[in-house]
Design a protein around this motif. Structure first.
Motif, PDB file in Angstrom:
ATOM      1  N   ARG A 216       0.819  -1.213   0.000  1.00  0.00           N
ATOM      2  CA  ARG A 216       0.000   0.000   0.000  1.00  0.00           C
ATOM      3  C   ARG A 216       0.850   1.260   0.000  1.00  0.00           C
ATOM      4  NH1 ARG A 216      -2.151  -0.641   4.745  1.00  0.00           N
ATOM      5  NH2 ARG A 216      -0.712   0.790   5.766  1.00  0.00           N
ATOM      6  N   ASN A 219       6.572   2.760  -3.385  1.00  0.00           N
ATOM      7  CA  ASN A 219       6.458   3.257  -4.753  1.00  0.00           C
ATOM      8  C   ASN A 219       7.454   2.517  -5.644  1.00  0.00           C
ATOM      9  OD1 ASN A 219       9.085   4.634  -4.562  1.00  0.00           O
ATOM     10  ND2 ASN A 219       7.999   6.108  -3.257  1.00  0.00           N
ATOM     11  N   CYS A 233      -1.165 -10.468  -1.338  1.00  0.00           N
ATOM     12  CA  CYS A 233      -2.447  -9.842  -1.661  1.00  0.00           C
ATOM     13  C   CYS A 233      -3.591 -10.685  -1.110  1.00  0.00           C
ATOM     14  CB  CYS A 233      -2.604  -9.703  -3.178  1.00  0.00           C
ATOM     15  SG  CYS A 233      -1.333  -8.686  -3.968  1.00  0.00           S
ATOM     16  N   GLU A 238      -5.789  -5.334  -4.515  1.00  0.00           N
ATOM     17  CA  GLU A 238      -4.383  -5.456  -4.123  1.00  0.00           C
ATOM     18  C   GLU A 238      -3.555  -6.093  -5.242  1.00  0.00           C
ATOM     19  OE1 GLU A 238      -4.216  -7.423  -0.344  1.00  0.00           O
ATOM     20  OE2 GLU A 238      -4.931  -5.659   0.757  1.00  0.00           O
ATOM     21  N   ARG A 241      -2.863  -3.300  -7.580  1.00  0.00           N
ATOM     22  CA  ARG A 241      -1.833  -2.435  -7.021  1.00  0.00           C
ATOM     23  C   ARG A 241      -0.448  -3.045  -7.224  1.00  0.00           C
ATOM     24  NH1 ARG A 241       0.598   2.263  -5.711  1.00  0.00           N
ATOM     25  NH2 ARG A 241       1.725   2.156  -3.735  1.00  0.00           N
ATOM     26  N   ASP A 244       0.544  -2.541 -10.786  1.00  0.00           N
ATOM     27  CA  ASP A 244       0.868  -1.135 -11.041  1.00  0.00           C
ATOM     28  C   ASP A 244       2.258  -0.773 -10.526  1.00  0.00           C
ATOM     29  OD1 ASP A 244      -1.586  -0.736 -12.240  1.00  0.00           O
ATOM     30  OD2 ASP A 244      -2.527   0.152 -10.458  1.00  0.00           O
ATOM     31  N   LEU A 245       2.668  -1.393  -9.423  1.00  0.00           N
ATOM     32  CA  LEU A 245       3.987  -1.124  -8.851  1.00  0.00           C
ATOM     33  C   LEU A 245       5.111  -1.805  -9.625  1.00  0.00           C
ATOM     34  CD1 LEU A 245       3.454  -1.375  -4.990  1.00  0.00           C
ATOM     35  CD2 LEU A 245       4.250   0.623  -6.259  1.00  0.00           C
TER      36      LEU A 245
END
Length: 317
Positions: A216, A219, A233, A238, A241, A244-245
């Motif tokens: 969470r 970056n 997750c 999640e 996410r 995306d990371l």
């Protein structure tokens, strides 16, 4: 997504007799033109993914696909086009692959596949090919000699992906991590450290495995120094996410009841499959898993199974 919906594509991973992957270069005028790709094409009405793949491989490579097993399903949004890639590993075929349509072909070892040379939606295929079907998570360490002996048993049994999950209060944790990395590398295995990027870097580990809080809060830039990134997750958002990371893979669970989290409601295989179908990265089933669950996880869209008790020698229950 646009009103037309995504294009559903059947994709085949075809290996030659030497184990090399057969790839083709896309025509310059096509979407993502000039890049290398795994062969395949659009699934037409009335076709299953496998029958579509059989047709495409005959048209593109001149081979007859006789059997295939699922590898990964990837939804991907290019902005101007949305696709769903239904990727299968071709396990039996007849004929010799050639560029029937005049397209250049190459035969490349899995470890030499360059993700940058492929459309972005294909890159998770390369990751899935490089990952094994089991991800072993270590228990805490109470006796370093015994712990390392059990690690050696894992490696001797063919384990190729290990998560070092020895918690911070364990004596000699830093030395243990460094020794574990040496043994994993000598055995041809990859080791990630759970939740501690500093220890991962200091020990020479291959990467870090993010817990839910780190997933969470972190970056992309903070993860750029690692070869492998895993993430824990519990649901679809999640998993999104993690993708995306730029995480390479995730674990999702608990799928079944587990002794380590007795109060957690299990997802079950249906919910696992639904979440994985929308994921853009390989996903291992976690929670109450053992080696016997690996194939079940794969048939539900997963990369395989992960766990501690069902995989680490000397543990049970």
């Amino acid at each position: 997504m646009s009103g037309a919906g995504p294009v559903h594509v059947a994709v085949g991973v075809v290996q030659d007799g030497a184990g090399r992957i057969v790839i083709a270069r896309r025509d310059a005028h096509r979407h993502q033109g000039g890049r290398w790709e795994f062969p395949g094409g659009k699934i037409e009405p009335g076709e299953t993914p496998f029958t579509a793949l059989q047709r495409e491989l005959a048209e593109e490579l001149g081979v007859t696909a006789e059997a295939a097993s699922p590898l990964i399903r990837i939804p991907y949004d290019y902005g101007d086009r949305q696709v769903v890639l239904d990727v299968m590993r071709v396990t039996a075929y007849s004929g010799e692959p050639e560029g029937v349509e005049g397209q250049p072909l190459a035969r490349v070892a899995i470890d030499s596949l360059d993700p940058v040379a492929f459309p972005a939606g294909n890159r998770a295929i390369i990751t899935a090919l490089r990952l094994p079907s089991t991800y072993i998570i270590s228990p805490d360490c109470h006796d370093p000699d015994d712990w390392l002996a059990q690690l050696d048993r894992c490696l001797a049994g063919g384990t190729r992906l290990i998560q070092f999950r020895v918690r911070g209060e364990s004596p000699g944790r830093d030395r243990l991590a460094s020794e574990a990395v040496k043994r994993c590398h000598a055995g041809g295995a990859v080791m990630l450290v759970n939740g501690d990027a500093t220890l991962a870097e200091a020990s020479g580990a291959d990467g870090v495995h993010l817990n839910a809080r780190q997933l969470r809060d972190c970056n992309r830039q903070s993860l750029s120094g690692f070869t492998w990134i895993g993430a824990s997750c519990h649901n679809g958002p999640e998993l999104a996410r993690a993708a995306d990371l730029g995480a390479d893979f995730a674990v999702l669970g608990p799928v079944a009841p587990t002794a380590s989290h007795p109060g957690a409601a299990p997802l079950g295989w249906a919910a696992f499959a639904d979440a994985v179908a929308a994921a853009r990265l390989p996903v291992y089933a976690l929670g109450g898993m053992g080696r016997a669950d690996t194939e079940t996880a794969i048939t539900h869209g997963g990369q395989g199974a992960a766990g501690i008790r069902g995989f680490w020698p000397g543990l049970s229950g």
